[in-house]
Design a protein around this motif. Structure first.
Motif, PDB file in Angstrom:
ATOM      1  N   SER A  73      36.532  23.394  39.218  1.00 42.88           N
ATOM      2  CA  SER A  73      37.112  24.739  39.298  1.00 42.88           C
ATOM      3  C   SER A  73      36.016  25.797  39.342  1.00 42.88           C
ATOM      4  O   SER A  73      36.134  26.799  40.059  1.00 42.88           O
ATOM      5  CB  SER A  73      38.040  24.991  38.101  1.00 42.88           C
ATOM      6  N   PHE A  74      34.920  25.567  38.590  1.00 42.52           N
ATOM      7  CA  PHE A  74      33.808  26.520  38.600  1.00 42.52           C
ATOM      8  C   PHE A  74      33.206  26.651  39.994  1.00 42.52           C
ATOM      9  O   PHE A  74      33.012  27.764  40.506  1.00 42.52           O
ATOM     10  CB  PHE A  74      32.730  26.067  37.607  1.00 42.52           C
ATOM     11  N   GLU A  75      32.918  25.523  40.623  1.00 44.56           N
ATOM     12  CA  GLU A  75      32.263  25.558  41.927  1.00 44.56           C
ATOM     13  C   GLU A  75      33.200  26.095  43.015  1.00 44.56           C
ATOM     14  O   GLU A  75      32.742  26.777  43.941  1.00 44.56           O
ATOM     15  CB  GLU A  75      31.759  24.160  42.306  1.00 44.56           C
ATOM     16  N   LEU A  76      34.489  25.812  42.914  1.00 42.56           N
ATOM     17  CA  LEU A  76      35.439  26.338  43.895  1.00 42.56           C
ATOM     18  C   LEU A  76      35.553  27.859  43.807  1.00 42.56           C
ATOM     19  O   LEU A  76      35.706  28.540  44.821  1.00 42.56           O
ATOM     20  CB  LEU A  76      36.822  25.705  43.685  1.00 42.56           C
ATOM     21  N   GLU A  77      35.468  28.393  42.597  1.00 40.82           N
ATOM     22  CA  GLU A  77      35.636  29.829  42.387  1.00 40.82           C
ATOM     23  C   GLU A  77      34.313  30.589  42.400  1.00 40.82           C
ATOM     24  O   GLU A  77      34.313  31.827  42.367  1.00 40.82           O
ATOM     25  CB  GLU A  77      36.344  30.075  41.043  1.00 40.82           C
ATOM     26  N   PHE A  78      33.188  29.881  42.453  1.00 42.73           N
ATOM     27  CA  PHE A  78      31.878  30.524  42.351  1.00 42.73           C
ATOM     28  C   PHE A  78      31.670  31.496  43.518  1.00 42.73           C
ATOM     29  O   PHE A  78      31.834  31.116  44.681  1.00 42.73           O
ATOM     30  CB  PHE A  78      30.779  29.454  42.369  1.00 42.73           C
ATOM     31  N   PRO A  79      31.326  32.764  43.232  1.00 42.64           N
ATOM     32  CA  PRO A  79      31.158  33.753  44.306  1.00 42.64           C
ATOM     33  C   PRO A  79      30.066  33.343  45.286  1.00 42.64           C
ATOM     34  O   PRO A  79      29.048  32.765  44.903  1.00 42.64           O
ATOM     35  CB  PRO A  79      30.749  35.028  43.539  1.00 42.64           C
ATOM     36  N   LYS A 123      27.397  37.348  36.812  1.00 47.80           N
ATOM     37  CA  LYS A 123      28.531  37.768  35.983  1.00 47.80           C
ATOM     38  C   LYS A 123      29.530  36.639  35.813  1.00 47.80           C
ATOM     39  O   LYS A 123      30.102  36.453  34.731  1.00 47.80           O
ATOM     40  CB  LYS A 123      29.213  38.985  36.616  1.00 47.80           C
ATOM     41  N   PHE A 124      29.733  35.867  36.888  1.00 50.75           N
ATOM     42  CA  PHE A 124      30.685  34.755  36.845  1.00 50.75           C
ATOM     43  C   PHE A 124      30.213  33.684  35.859  1.00 50.75           C
ATOM     44  O   PHE A 124      31.001  33.168  35.062  1.00 50.75           O
ATOM     45  CB  PHE A 124      30.837  34.162  38.247  1.00 50.75           C
TER      46      PHE A 124
END
Length: 278
Positions: free
Chosen positions: A80-86, A95-96
């Motif tokens: 989920s982190f890598e999919l949402e990473f800006p 910030k993320f």
């Protein structure tokens, strides 16, 4: 059921995935499937065979189930982190990462009592925490229900799995932050080498310019430290300022013009504009 060989097999498969699947999201999804598969096998074994004793049940839910469960949570978090990473915006990326770190720290703060129980090696509540007969005595307080089943859960086994997962996720995020910082430094160094710019005036001239920029608050709205500005100038323009504090003190003690270089800059620019107006 002999759980240890199955755990060893999972850990071997996860290590192989780390080596053989370079794409982070694909690797996370593959690892999630491996963990789900083993948890399903464990569940079937527990339902069919049960446990010889309370001690064996505690051992399973505290020491064995938490290994695939924590890996399941960890790789779900990475996915989920890598999919949402800006993408592209470094400020947004920093910030993320910090937001995710704050979320983990908030989880730790919300469960300080249980954390102290586990890290101190205490066992006096193990029967209540890690056997199924006390499940109805505790409220379900997980932020995410990954593998919750009345026949295959205890009051605290998934909470312990979350702790283990977040310990690993904390390291992952910290390394992600370091990687970004290293990349920025490498890119800056490469850019400086390509530009090959050289300051050819003297130390006093650069010091005047740095202090003028700093005290006129034209860099980072005045929030940049004088050391940061001086370091950037020296790096980009390949020039050693030495003790620029001392140099600035000498500039302030001048008898005639204390801003000679800045005045020469303004005069030179004005002369150029006057000549091009003709």
């Amino acid at each position: 059921m002999d759980f240890k060989p199955l755990i060893d097999g999972l850990q071997k498969d996860l290590k192989e995935a780390q080596v053989n699947i370079p794409n982070v999201i694909k690797r996370a999804n593959h690892s999630i499937r491996l963990c789900h598969s083993l948890l399903s096998i464990f569940k079937q074994g527990v339902i069919n065979d049960g446990f010889e004793s309370i001690e064996k049940e505690i051992e399973f839910f505290k020491s064995y189930k938490t290994i695939p469960a924590s890996q399941l949570i960890y790789h779900s978090q990475i996915g989920s982190f890598e999919l949402e990473f800006p993408k592209g915006d470094e400020n947004a990326q920093r910030k993320f990462i910090k937001k995710r770190l704050n979320r983990i720290n908030r989880f730790y703060r919300n469960h300080t009592g249980f954390s102290e129980y586990i890290t101190s090696g205490r066992t006096h509540f193990d029967e209540q925490y890690f056997t199924r007969k006390y499940l109805s005595s505790f409220p379900l307080s997980l932020s995410h229900i990954y593998f919750h089943d009345l026949d295959f859960s205890t009051p605290k086994d998934m909470l312990l799995s979350e702790f283990k997962a977040y310990d690993s996720m904390l390291v992952y995020l910290q390394n992600r932050m370091i990687d970004k910082s290293k990349l920025r430094r490498v890119k800056a160094k490469e850019l400086n080498n390509q530009l090959n710019l050289q300051w050819t005036a003297n130390k006093s001239a650069m010091t005047e310019l740095i202090y003028a920029l700093h005290y006129n608050r034209v860099i980072n709205n005045g929030n940049a430290d004088i050391k940061e500005i001086a370091s950037a100038f020296q790096q980009v323009l390949h020039f050693d300022l030495g003790d620029f504090y001392k140099t600035f003190s000498e500039i302030k003690s001048r008898k005639i013009s204390r801003t000679k270089f800045l005045e020469d800059l303004a005069s030179g620019l004005q002369s150029h504009m006057d000549s091009t107006d003709l």
